[in-house]
Design a protein around this motif. Structure first.
Motif, PDB file in Angstrom:
ATOM      1  N   THR A 118     -73.007  39.005   3.244  1.00 27.12           N
ATOM      2  CA  THR A 118     -73.998  39.733   2.444  1.00 27.12           C
ATOM      3  C   THR A 118     -75.074  38.775   1.955  1.00 27.12           C
ATOM      4  OG1 THR A 118     -72.309  41.305   1.722  1.00 27.12           O
ATOM      5  CG2 THR A 118     -74.341  41.214   0.445  1.00 27.12           C
ATOM      6  N   LEU A 119     -76.329  39.155   2.152  1.00 25.72           N
ATOM      7  CA  LEU A 119     -77.436  38.317   1.716  1.00 25.72           C
ATOM      8  C   LEU A 119     -77.679  38.443   0.219  1.00 25.72           C
ATOM      9  CD1 LEU A 119     -79.977  39.104   4.588  1.00 25.72           C
ATOM     10  CD2 LEU A 119     -78.671  36.984   4.286  1.00 25.72           C
ATOM     11  N   ALA A 120     -78.149  37.373  -0.382  1.00 26.97           N
ATOM     12  CA  ALA A 120     -78.524  37.388  -1.801  1.00 26.97           C
ATOM     13  C   ALA A 120     -79.761  38.259  -2.004  1.00 26.97           C
ATOM     14  CB  ALA A 120     -78.800  35.969  -2.281  1.00 26.97           C
ATOM     15  N   PRO A 121     -79.967  38.811  -3.208  1.00 24.97           N
ATOM     16  CA  PRO A 121     -81.151  39.636  -3.474  1.00 24.97           C
ATOM     17  C   PRO A 121     -82.465  38.912  -3.217  1.00 24.97           C
ATOM     18  CG  PRO A 121     -79.518  39.946  -5.207  1.00 24.97           C
ATOM     19  CD  PRO A 121     -79.033  38.814  -4.352  1.00 24.97           C
ATOM     20  N   TRP A 122     -82.489  37.580  -3.388  1.00 25.29           N
ATOM     21  CA  TRP A 122     -83.744  36.839  -3.213  1.00 25.29           C
ATOM     22  C   TRP A 122     -84.092  36.567  -1.754  1.00 25.29           C
ATOM     23  CZ3 TRP A 122     -83.901  32.089  -0.777  1.00 25.29           C
ATOM     24  CH2 TRP A 122     -82.705  31.367  -0.675  1.00 25.29           C
TER      25      TRP A 122
END
Length: 339
Positions: free
Chosen positions: A92-96
């Motif tokens: 899962t990618l970070a929000p940034w």
């Protein structure tokens, strides 16, 4: 002429893609866990750029830049010869991080406690459009690592961004982070920086201190991939220079008086460079990381495939070799195709 690390012992190899420093990668989904054959005789594992190896108990873990359907590629091994592909270490990618072009590169993992692991990585920042450095947390070396931040840990936007983060835990318990400003993306110089980290490794604890810039002729327009190693009380900072996709890409060494410098460039640089007369031949070796097993140091690094005509191929291989130290300088004998 033979000099330290000019010819190297090949322990095993993996195929690498063009998505290393200066390359690009797309999004990913978790890769299935499938066994792989002895890597001393095959490159069937697929793309595996910018390697880092963590030895945790009886198991070794190899991490790499995005590819093969994963943001962070991961292999595990009980003997560092036969490896098994694991699911994406950071699915899962970070929000940034920009989802369309995440550009997850050069992951390195730091173990802080029995159930606490930190993964430092490069990603494409939504806000600035630059590549920046993030940190994700996990409870085991295989992850999944999670970064919930809305902003990167470190991003030198005015200097082109920040890539190739490498953590270092000194014997006194102080944590440091090494990185490179991505100035070569924007016609600027490149500098290697050192910065203190908080005790939990999740925040910066002081200003970034410049160590040195790309002033050596062999490194040309760029230095990158810093990696600090402490041996016999001495601080040795490895780094790579020149275009990553060329035969000029090579490995340099600097001797530092402390984790924050000052550092003196090794007069024999580059200490690892292309060698077409070795067996197997090497083209553009670099982006290394060291690890220790049973008191012996080993180096993981990447070098390009060499075609039958002697040209650079389209993939890179992972090499892992024993390192000896002579008067504070790393030396490796070889090369060899033995595990």
């Amino acid at each position: 002429m033979k000099h330290p690390l000019a010819t190297l012992g090949l322990a095993w190899l993996l195929a690498h893609s063009l998505t290393a420093c200066g390359g690009s990668g797309g999004g990913a989904s978790p890769a299935p866990a499938t066994p792989t054959p002895n890597l001393a005789t095959t490159s069937s594992i697929g793309d595996f750029p910018d390697p880092f190896v963590l030895v945790d108990g009886a198991t070794s873990y190899a991490y790499a830049t995005n590819g093969n359907g994963a943001h962070v590629q991961l292999l595990s091994s009980a003997n560092r010869v036969n490896w098994t592909r694991q699911p994406d270490a950071m699915p899962t990618l970070a929000p940034w991080v920009r989802a369309a072009t995440p550009d997850i590169w050069a992951p390195e993992v730091l173990k802080l406690a029995a159930n606490r692991y930190l993964l430092y990585y490069t990603g494409r920042d939504n806000a600035s459009g630059k590549q920046c450095v993030g940190v994700a947390e996990g409870t085991q070396p295989a992850g999944p690592f999670v970064d919930k931040r809305n902003a990167p840990l470190l991003c030198q936007v005015a200097e082109g961004g920040t890539i190739d983060a490498s953590p270092f835990l000194d014997s006194d318990g102080q944590l440091y982070l090494y990185a490179k400003n991505d100035g070569n993306c924007c016609g600027q110089p490149t500098t290697l920086y050192a910065q203190k980290l908080s005790a939990d490794g999740l925040s910066l604890a002081g200003p970034a201190v410049p160590l040195f810039r790309n002033t050596e002729a062999w490194a040309a327009h760029v230095i990158e991939a810093p990696f600090m190693w402490k041996r016999d009380g001495a601080y040795q900072l490895f780094y790579s220079g020149n275009a990553y996709d060329s035969a000029a890409y090579a490995l340099g060494l600097a001797h530092c008086t402390s984790p924050m410098g000052p550092c003196t460039l090794h007069p024999g640089n580059p200490v690892l460079k292309s060698n077409l007369t070795s067996t197997p031949p090497l083209i553009g070796p670099g982006h290394n990381a060291l690890f220790n097993v049973g008191g012996t140091d080993y180096m993981a690094y990447a070098a390009w495939q060499v075609t039958a005509s002697g040209a650079r191929g389209s993939v890179r291989y992972l090499y892992i070799d024993k390192v000896d130290w002579v008067n504070g300088v790393p030396t490796v004998t070889g090369p060899s195709l033995m595990p």
